[in-house]
Enzyme design. Structure first.
Site, mmCIF file in Angstrom:
data_model
loop_
_atom_site.group_PDB
_atom_site.id
_atom_site.type_symbol
_atom_site.label_atom_id
_atom_site.label_comp_id
_atom_site.label_asym_id
_atom_site.label_seq_id
_atom_site.Cartn_x
_atom_site.Cartn_y
_atom_site.Cartn_z
ATOM 1 N N HIS B 271 0.835 -1.205 0.000
ATOM 2 C CA HIS B 271 0.000 0.000 0.000
ATOM 3 C C HIS B 271 0.875 1.262 0.000
ATOM 4 O O HIS B 271 0.696 2.158 -0.825
ATOM 5 C CB HIS B 271 -0.900 -0.029 1.249
ATOM 6 C CG HIS B 271 -1.813 1.150 1.384
ATOM 7 N ND1 HIS B 271 -3.122 1.124 0.961
ATOM 8 C CD2 HIS B 271 -1.608 2.398 1.873
ATOM 9 C CE1 HIS B 271 -3.679 2.301 1.196
ATOM 10 N NE2 HIS B 271 -2.779 3.094 1.756
ATOM 11 N N GLU B 272 1.826 1.307 0.905
ATOM 12 C CA GLU B 272 2.679 2.499 0.995
ATOM 13 C C GLU B 272 3.590 2.628 -0.221
ATOM 14 O O GLU B 272 3.925 3.730 -0.642
ATOM 15 C CB GLU B 272 3.476 2.502 2.300
ATOM 16 C CG GLU B 272 2.622 2.537 3.570
ATOM 17 C CD GLU B 272 1.626 3.688 3.614
ATOM 18 O OE1 GLU B 272 1.867 4.719 2.952
ATOM 19 O OE2 GLU B 272 0.581 3.554 4.291
ATOM 20 N N HIS B 275 1.691 4.618 -2.775
ATOM 21 C CA HIS B 275 1.759 6.072 -2.551
ATOM 22 C C HIS B 275 3.124 6.619 -2.997
ATOM 23 O O HIS B 275 3.213 7.602 -3.727
ATOM 24 C CB HIS B 275 1.573 6.383 -1.056
ATOM 25 C CG HIS B 275 0.148 6.317 -0.587
ATOM 26 N ND1 HIS B 275 -0.855 7.073 -1.135
ATOM 27 C CD2 HIS B 275 -0.442 5.582 0.404
ATOM 28 C CE1 HIS B 275 -2.010 6.823 -0.501
ATOM 29 N NE2 HIS B 275 -1.781 5.915 0.432
#
Lengths: 510, 510
Positions: B271-272, B275
């Protein structure tokens, strides 16, 4: 009458508050830049530089504009004619000094210096790698010119080198510095010669061997634990060129590990502890104003040298610390505290490199740079002649002649930063360390037993009370006189080294 | 005539350059603050907070003053009536929006909100620890009032919740958001019910066991290696609440390790990565202006969710990644890719906690917060009634009723930050992720083989070209339409989840 006075006091108090808010803001912007610099040295990914350079430049120009704003000048003028407490007056004095200096140098010149030094760094690096002084000479020449011009804007009537020196050390005058450096040269050259002539062999291989980074790091943490480092307000990391930075709320240490240099890592860690410990001793309530900021470079260096040399290179320290080191490195089982002490105090008179120097020859490295810088800035020495003069001085003071400029006048980064006048603060700090240590022992009694027991609280308490907690409230000479009862003097340093090395090397005449 | 035009173009170019310099400076100050925040979350010693708070506040007010300065307004007005390139016009549009918002809110209100949220955080924390909503209620009430007032300054004629929402998502209108959330609620509730009623048992214990932090970290690095993270411009650390931050030159990932939750660490890292990978795809030359900044929260979340869900929770991903995970954790030897896939996609309809939710129930957590926030800000719901309404909605949508407010309406930190209107961007981003992923496959063909082979370059190239490289040049709806050829729609997300979970849980009706 009473009412008038009350009104005037209230007005001053409002003005001072507005002034202090402005000062705090400038200081916070500058402290933010300090975090960005730490980040750049310690954790930033390698390709982060272009953005980081812009961020730092933005903070620097924002800080400059806040400081040199007309409003700062008006507030200063108003407060200088008002009734202030001693603390307030000290804050005004310090801000006035920075204000005057920053407003007197045209922003274009600041930018030209900044741009020239940014480009000088890779040029210096390449020149050093290729042992090619001529490739760096035009840049050095340009920097010398720019810094002369810079000094001239600040004070056209003063010796430009004095102006540059006072960027790093505003309150010890250059004459004092020069006198101290001359004393060091005159007394250390014969002392080193005597050591060189001595037949006494000291133990030098106590720390021979290879040491894993992870274990070295664990030991560096032991060092900091042992000295009383406040981990709630600090941390330890590695950096290629160790440094400390931060504020009283967050003062971080960096160190470095080389597998064949355990002693270097220990002494470097103690040195940086000394810096961080000073910062941690600044008063919390002064944060954001000069009252919560450290005095200048000599005083800062006095703190790192006091811990590194007077504590960390002492016999009782190794009695205390060797057992701790042995837990991390069982190979040190057969090393005695005396052997560790001797290894930590070995004098190498054939050393060409400043950062590898010992407690004695170090200062001759500084004297040489100081003498060359003075003549460069005054114009008595041409840039092209630097290598020869450098080599001659090494031969004269240290009896060793560099074979290349890479290990001669190109060894240090500082000139590529445009830092002229900086080096001497290293020696001035060592000298002050001895004076402070003597004063501490004068008040607390001999500290050897404390150190042997790993108890550093009394010494640190004395430093907190007499040095750290005052921030910039007093000028450097005032601070020294209050702490030691005397003017700044090299006497204690010279006494210390003569007695220590006279005993270590069995020198009859010492 | 030609000369006049040339002169006018030159004047515009000078004005634009001055404007851009100002914009870059503001952006650099804000990026510096980003580094300080990263530092605070990841490496700052615990007692560093008082100084850090002042540093961040100084940077924030310096940035605010630079933005809201009259000169910014004059430059904007001048440029808005000049001939600009599309890129320049986009920069002017974005800065104008921020300028109008920041100049319309009185600085005292900004400070009051800032002070109230600073105090709200410990109050919320304590209330959550003691399961005592009433202790937090007055603060929440105050924050609701202040944020209403804030919205009223920005646009007295608009629905205040719409104004707050547009702080996080300026270009997708609230009506669209509301429509999407209603669709999610209406379609996901029956889907989750069907899963709940299904007799199909999926494998859930593929990652049962305990896993050492060090090995988890090594595996998190494998994940990032595998996805193509650019270590030259990034790094991995741990933080209690994982996040990513930075710029295209330095976009860092954090993650967390819990010994019994290997899967959580892997999905959080992916997920990170999503980003950070978006940030790294922003154009270098746009750094410091909106052209080099990411679009708003929904688009950012689309990138994290696309990688987390469409890649990281796919069958082919586990065929690719399980062998890598087995090298770090030989205990996974007997786990099949299918079992890993099933474990990564387990639906828990009895889950009360948003951050522990799966890909389906997650959105009901968001819908509940959105509905409550809307009514709180409009005044249709009193603060004191929040717990009951919260619990009723959990019962209605998820069939589970919190027994305490700590695991009910006090679970999230966001309201204590005064963040109303923020939550929905999580769901809006997930919805956009599905739309973008479908468009990417439409152009590149089915990506399963690539993922199975650990080849992510084509997908990432498509995202770079269609999303990342544009920075803020286009508004969100424009960006979506250019990338997918369609307006923003929940259709692809709903198709994706129905097909995926219909197959996984063997649901006849899907």
């Amino acid at each position: 009458m009473a009412t008038d006075q009350a009104q005037s006091e209230a007005a001053t108090s409002d003005t001072y508050e507005e002034f202090e808010q402005r000062v705090r803001r400038i200081s916070n912007v500058s402290n933010a830049a300090g975090i960005l610099q730490w980040d750049q040295e310690v954790v930033m990914p390698e390709e982060g530089t272009p953005a980081r350079a812009q961020q730092l430049s933005a903070l620097s120009s924002v800080g400059h504009e806040l400081l040199t704003d007309d409003e700062t000048g008006e507030l200063l003028a108003e407060l200088e004619s008002a009734e202030l407490t001693d603390e307030q007056a000290a804050v005004v004095r310090e801000v006035r000094r920075r204000y005057d200096r920053e407003t007197s140098v045209p922003q274009e010149l600041v930018e030209e210096i900044s741009e020239t030094t940014a480009n000088a760094h890779p040029k210096w690096k390449e020149a050093k790698e290729n042992d090619d002084f001529e490739a760096f000479a035009p840049t050095l020449e340009k920097l010398v010119e720019l810094k002369r011009e810079y000094a001239n804007h600040i004070d056209p009537d003063a010796d430009p080198y004095e102006v540059l020196f006072s960027d790093y050390e505003p309150y010890l005058d250059l004459e004092t510095a020069e006198h101290v450096l001359e004393q060091l040269r005159d007394e250390l050259v014969p002392l080193i010669d005597a050591i060189d002539d001595s037949d006494t062999e000291i133990e030098t291989d106590a720390f021979a061997g290879t040491f894993e980074d992870d274990d070295q790091e664990a030991l560096a943490r032991d060092v900091l634990d042992s000295l009383g480092y406040d981990w709630g307000r600090g941390r330890l990391d590695t950096a290629p060129h160790p440094f400390s930075s931060g504020t009283q709320f967050d003062a971080r240490v960096t160190t470095r590990f080389e597998e064949d240099d355990l002693l270097g890592s220990i002494t470097s860690t103690i040195h940086e502890f000394g810096h961080a410990n000073y910062t941690l001793g600044l008063p919390d309530e002064g944060y954001g104003t000069p009252l919560g900021e450290s005095r200048d470079l000599s005083v800062h260096e006095s703190q790192s040298r006091l811990w590194e040399n007077h504590v960390g290179r002492s016999r009782p320290f190794w009695e205390h610390f060797l057992p701790i080191a042995r837990e991390r490195f069982p190979g040190l089982e057969d090393v005695s505290p005396e052997a560790a002490y001797e290894a930590a105090n070995q004098v190498h008179d054939d050393n060409l490199i400043r950062v590898e120097a010992d407690e004695l020859t170090y200062h001759l490295h500084i004297v040489i740079r100081f003498e060359i810088e003075r003549d460069l800035i005054s114009g008595d020495l041409a840039v092209e002649d630097v290598p020869e003069v450098w080599n001659d001085k090494y031969e004269e003071y240290l009896g060793v002649r560099p074979e290349t400029d890479a290990e001669g006048c190109l060894q240090d980064i500082h000139w590529s930063h445009g830092s002229f006048g900086y080096f001497s603060t290293y020696s001035l700090g060592s000298v002050l360390a001895a004076q402070l240590y003597d004063a501490a022992e004068g008040e607390l009694g001999d500290l050897d037993d404390d150190i042997r027991a790993g108890e550093f609280g009394e010494l640190n308490g004395w430093l907190r009370e007499n040095v750290h907690q005052h921030g910039k409230q007093f000028t450097t000479p005032e601070l020294i006189e209050r702490a030691t009862g005397e003017e700044y003097t090299a006497e204690y340093f010279l006494e210390y080294v003569k007695s220590k090395y006279g005993e270590l090397y069995d020198l009859e005449e010492y």
